[in-house]
Design a protein around this motif. Sequence first.
Motif, mmCIF file in Angstrom:
data_model
loop_
_atom_site.group_PDB
_atom_site.id
_atom_site.type_symbol
_atom_site.label_atom_id
_atom_site.label_comp_id
_atom_site.label_asym_id
_atom_site.label_seq_id
_atom_site.Cartn_x
_atom_site.Cartn_y
_atom_site.Cartn_z
ATOM 1 N N SER A 1 0.835 -1.200 0.000
ATOM 2 C CA SER A 1 0.000 0.000 0.000
ATOM 3 C C SER A 1 0.873 1.253 0.000
ATOM 4 O O SER A 1 2.079 1.182 0.256
ATOM 5 C CB SER A 1 -0.886 -0.033 1.260
ATOM 6 N N ILE B 1 3.115 4.412 0.262
ATOM 7 C CA ILE B 1 4.487 4.789 -0.113
ATOM 8 C C ILE B 1 5.292 3.539 -0.508
ATOM 9 O O ILE B 1 6.084 3.566 -1.445
ATOM 10 C CB ILE B 1 5.162 5.555 1.054
ATOM 11 N N ASP C 1 4.903 -7.697 2.921
ATOM 12 C CA ASP C 1 3.872 -6.989 3.699
ATOM 13 C C ASP C 1 3.265 -7.991 4.681
ATOM 14 O O ASP C 1 3.283 -9.210 4.422
ATOM 15 C CB ASP C 1 2.774 -6.446 2.767
ATOM 16 N N CYS D 1 5.454 -10.920 5.575
ATOM 17 C CA CYS D 1 6.420 -10.708 6.662
ATOM 18 C C CYS D 1 5.913 -9.615 7.595
ATOM 19 O O CYS D 1 5.586 -8.514 7.159
ATOM 20 C CB CYS D 1 7.776 -10.305 6.065
ATOM 21 N N ASP D 2 5.870 -9.948 8.871
ATOM 22 C CA ASP D 2 5.560 -8.957 9.908
ATOM 23 C C ASP D 2 6.900 -8.396 10.380
ATOM 24 O O ASP D 2 7.689 -9.112 11.012
ATOM 25 C CB ASP D 2 4.815 -9.662 11.056
ATOM 26 N N VAL D 3 7.158 -7.128 10.091
ATOM 27 C CA VAL D 3 8.482 -6.568 10.410
ATOM 28 C C VAL D 3 8.758 -6.501 11.913
ATOM 29 O O VAL D 3 9.902 -6.374 12.342
ATOM 30 C CB VAL D 3 8.689 -5.151 9.796
ATOM 31 N N ASN E 1 10.076 0.370 5.148
ATOM 32 C CA ASN E 1 8.988 1.329 4.987
ATOM 33 C C ASN E 1 7.776 1.029 5.876
ATOM 34 O O ASN E 1 7.059 1.937 6.270
ATOM 35 C CB ASN E 1 8.577 1.324 3.513
ATOM 36 N N TYR F 1 4.142 7.825 18.298
ATOM 37 C CA TYR F 1 4.530 7.818 16.873
ATOM 38 C C TYR F 1 5.785 8.679 16.685
ATOM 39 O O TYR F 1 6.745 8.256 16.032
ATOM 40 C CB TYR F 1 3.367 8.351 16.030
ATOM 41 N N LYS G 1 9.583 7.536 15.277
ATOM 42 C CA LYS G 1 10.170 8.115 14.063
ATOM 43 C C LYS G 1 11.478 8.845 14.363
ATOM 44 O O LYS G 1 12.396 8.857 13.532
ATOM 45 C CB LYS G 1 9.158 9.033 13.376
ATOM 46 N N THR H 1 5.841 15.089 5.548
ATOM 47 C CA THR H 1 4.614 15.404 6.307
ATOM 48 C C THR H 1 3.509 14.565 5.639
ATOM 49 O O THR H 1 3.732 13.414 5.338
ATOM 50 C CB THR H 1 4.306 16.924 6.271
ATOM 51 N N VAL I 1 1.161 12.518 3.351
ATOM 52 C CA VAL I 1 1.166 11.867 2.036
ATOM 53 C C VAL I 1 -0.137 11.062 1.961
ATOM 54 O O VAL I 1 -0.425 10.282 2.874
ATOM 55 C CB VAL I 1 2.369 10.897 1.882
ATOM 56 N N THR J 1 -2.288 8.263 1.704
ATOM 57 C CA THR J 1 -2.148 6.796 1.692
ATOM 58 C C THR J 1 -3.249 6.233 2.600
ATOM 59 O O THR J 1 -4.150 6.965 3.013
ATOM 60 C CB THR J 1 -0.779 6.359 2.273
ATOM 61 N N ASN J 2 -3.109 4.972 2.973
ATOM 62 C CA ASN J 2 -4.113 4.364 3.867
ATOM 63 C C ASN J 2 -3.705 4.420 5.338
ATOM 64 O O ASN J 2 -4.286 3.713 6.162
ATOM 65 C CB ASN J 2 -4.325 2.899 3.459
ATOM 66 N N ASN K 1 -5.812 2.666 8.315
ATOM 67 C CA ASN K 1 -5.235 1.461 8.925
ATOM 68 C C ASN K 1 -4.788 1.665 10.364
ATOM 69 O O ASN K 1 -4.484 0.708 11.064
ATOM 70 C CB ASN K 1 -3.997 0.986 8.124
HETATM 71 N N1 NAD Z 1 1.168 8.804 4.846
HETATM 72 C C1 NAD Z 1 1.779 9.738 5.530
HETATM 73 O O1 NAD Z 1 1.282 10.868 5.685
HETATM 74 C C2 NAD Z 1 3.124 9.457 6.134
HETATM 75 C C3 NAD Z 1 3.885 10.535 6.576
HETATM 76 C C4 NAD Z 1 5.128 10.288 7.131
HETATM 77 C C5 NAD Z 1 5.615 9.005 7.213
HETATM 78 N N2 NAD Z 1 4.838 7.957 6.779
HETATM 79 C C6 NAD Z 1 5.388 6.617 6.912
HETATM 80 O O2 NAD Z 1 5.364 5.977 5.656
HETATM 81 C C7 NAD Z 1 5.387 4.562 5.839
HETATM 82 C C8 NAD Z 1 4.380 3.909 4.922
HETATM 83 O O3 NAD Z 1 3.087 4.257 5.350
HETATM 84 P P1 NAD Z 1 1.911 4.650 4.346
HETATM 85 O O4 NAD Z 1 1.572 6.067 4.605
HETATM 86 O O5 NAD Z 1 2.226 4.221 2.981
HETATM 87 O O6 NAD Z 1 0.720 3.786 4.994
HETATM 88 P P2 NAD Z 1 -0.188 2.588 4.418
HETATM 89 O O7 NAD Z 1 -1.051 2.209 5.569
HETATM 90 O O8 NAD Z 1 -0.824 2.996 3.154
HETATM 91 O O9 NAD Z 1 0.876 1.435 4.119
HETATM 92 C C9 NAD Z 1 1.556 0.762 5.149
HETATM 93 C C10 NAD Z 1 1.770 -0.689 4.737
HETATM 94 O O10 NAD Z 1 2.506 -1.326 5.797
HETATM 95 C C11 NAD Z 1 1.924 -2.599 6.055
HETATM 96 N N3 NAD Z 1 2.205 -2.994 7.442
HETATM 97 C C12 NAD Z 1 1.617 -2.566 8.580
HETATM 98 N N4 NAD Z 1 2.129 -3.202 9.645
HETATM 99 C C13 NAD Z 1 3.064 -4.052 9.164
HETATM 100 C C14 NAD Z 1 3.938 -4.998 9.768
HETATM 101 N N5 NAD Z 1 3.940 -5.196 11.101
HETATM 102 N N6 NAD Z 1 4.782 -5.696 8.976
HETATM 103 C C15 NAD Z 1 4.778 -5.520 7.621
HETATM 104 N N7 NAD Z 1 3.947 -4.671 6.998
HETATM 105 C C16 NAD Z 1 3.114 -3.928 7.759
HETATM 106 C C17 NAD Z 1 0.451 -2.411 5.795
HETATM 107 O O11 NAD Z 1 -0.201 -3.664 5.552
HETATM 108 C C18 NAD Z 1 0.470 -1.487 4.575
HETATM 109 O O12 NAD Z 1 0.492 -2.235 3.378
HETATM 110 C C19 NAD Z 1 5.141 4.329 7.322
HETATM 111 O O13 NAD Z 1 6.364 4.040 7.975
HETATM 112 C C20 NAD Z 1 4.604 5.668 7.805
HETATM 113 O O14 NAD Z 1 4.841 5.897 9.163
HETATM 114 C C21 NAD Z 1 3.616 8.162 6.230
#
Ligand code: NAD
Length: 274
Positions: free
Chosen positions: A23, A25, A44, A69-71, A98, A163, A167, A194, A196, A198-199, A203
């Motif tokens: 999903s 980023i 994922d 994979c659960d990170v 990520n 959070y 980070k 800042t 982006v 996404t879900n 989630n």
């Molecule tokens: N979207 C934003 O505004 C934003 C801003 C700053 C940083 N981020 C960071 O970007 C990264 C990606 O997030 P996103 O915004 O794309 O969110 P998202 O929810 O769209 O995608 C996150 C993905 O991580 C997977 N995931 C969740 N827990 C997991 C685990 N334990 N093991 C493996 N996979 C797992 C989910 O299934 C999902 O596919 C994250 O680290 C988030 O903190 C996002």
Amino acid sequence: MRLFGKKIKPSQNAFAVVTGAGSGIGRSFALELAKRGGTVVCSDIDLDAAKETVALIEELGAKAFAVKCDVGNAKQVEKLAEQAEQLMQHPTTLVINNAGVGLGGKFDEMTLDDWKWVANVNLWGVVHGCHYFVPKFKQLGRGAIINVASAASYTAAPEMTAYNVTKAGVRALSETLSAELRKHNIKVNVLCPTLVPTNIIKNGKVPHKGLLDYALTNLAFTTSDKVAKLTLDRLDKDQLYTIPQIDAKLFWLMKRTAPNLYAKFLGTSYRLMK
Ligand SMILES: NC(=O)c1ccc[n+]([C@@H]2O[C@H](COP(=O)([O-])OP(=O)(O)OC[C@H]3O[C@@H](n4cnc5c(N)ncnc54)[C@H](O)[C@@H]3O)[C@@H](O)[C@H]2O)c1
């Protein structure tokens, strides 16, 4: 980075592992790497989502593999590092740590289980990724790491304590590794965006979900595709930080040049908003 005297860009023709690639980023990173000639292991916790990303990559005519994979689980990340090499039939050259989850709420209303949940994915997930891939990169004589932190690593926005802490940890880890691994020909970039779209809000465990999701969808200055492209370009230019948006850059500047003033500004804005 040079290989046999030739300068190589870590994002080009990479053998890459992306966590959370199902999903947002992570998916954008996986697709962009494929467009740059790479082979990608899309991992994922949600295998079906990872498979969807693989299907999108295959439509581009590139090679990709889905791995569950659960990170937060060290053993699973260790297995991912081994499996990736077997699937790609080549050592991994780039890992993108990520996967992450969102958590919001007032400090005193957050449970310790909430803290452990977000720390396990956002911080330990990245530690696990670095722990199992760095020795492989050292053995290979080259490698690259992108860790996805957030502008939250320095903005210190209220009602996001746990959070923010995870980070900030990811940023400190990346800064330290950048210095420590340079002599091993391993490049590090840390992404600090800042909003982006996404879900992450859908989630995550956050109050006022509807409102925040609206802000994420409508007020963001960028897209996940643009963020992924920029980050890979910054990695290729051997830059440690990717701070994509104008607001992220402004907070970064304020925090470093006038930290006490910034803290007062933040506290006052929060009080007025409430
Ligand atoms: N979207 C934003 O505004 C934003 C801003 C700053 C940083 N981020 C960071 O970007 C990264 C990606 O997030 P996103 O915004 O794309 O969110 P998202 O929810 O769209 O995608 C996150 C993905 O991580 C997977 N995931 C969740 N827990 C997991 C685990 N334990 N093991 C493996 N996979 C797992 C989910 O299934 C999902 O596919 C994250 O680290 C988030 O903190 C996002």
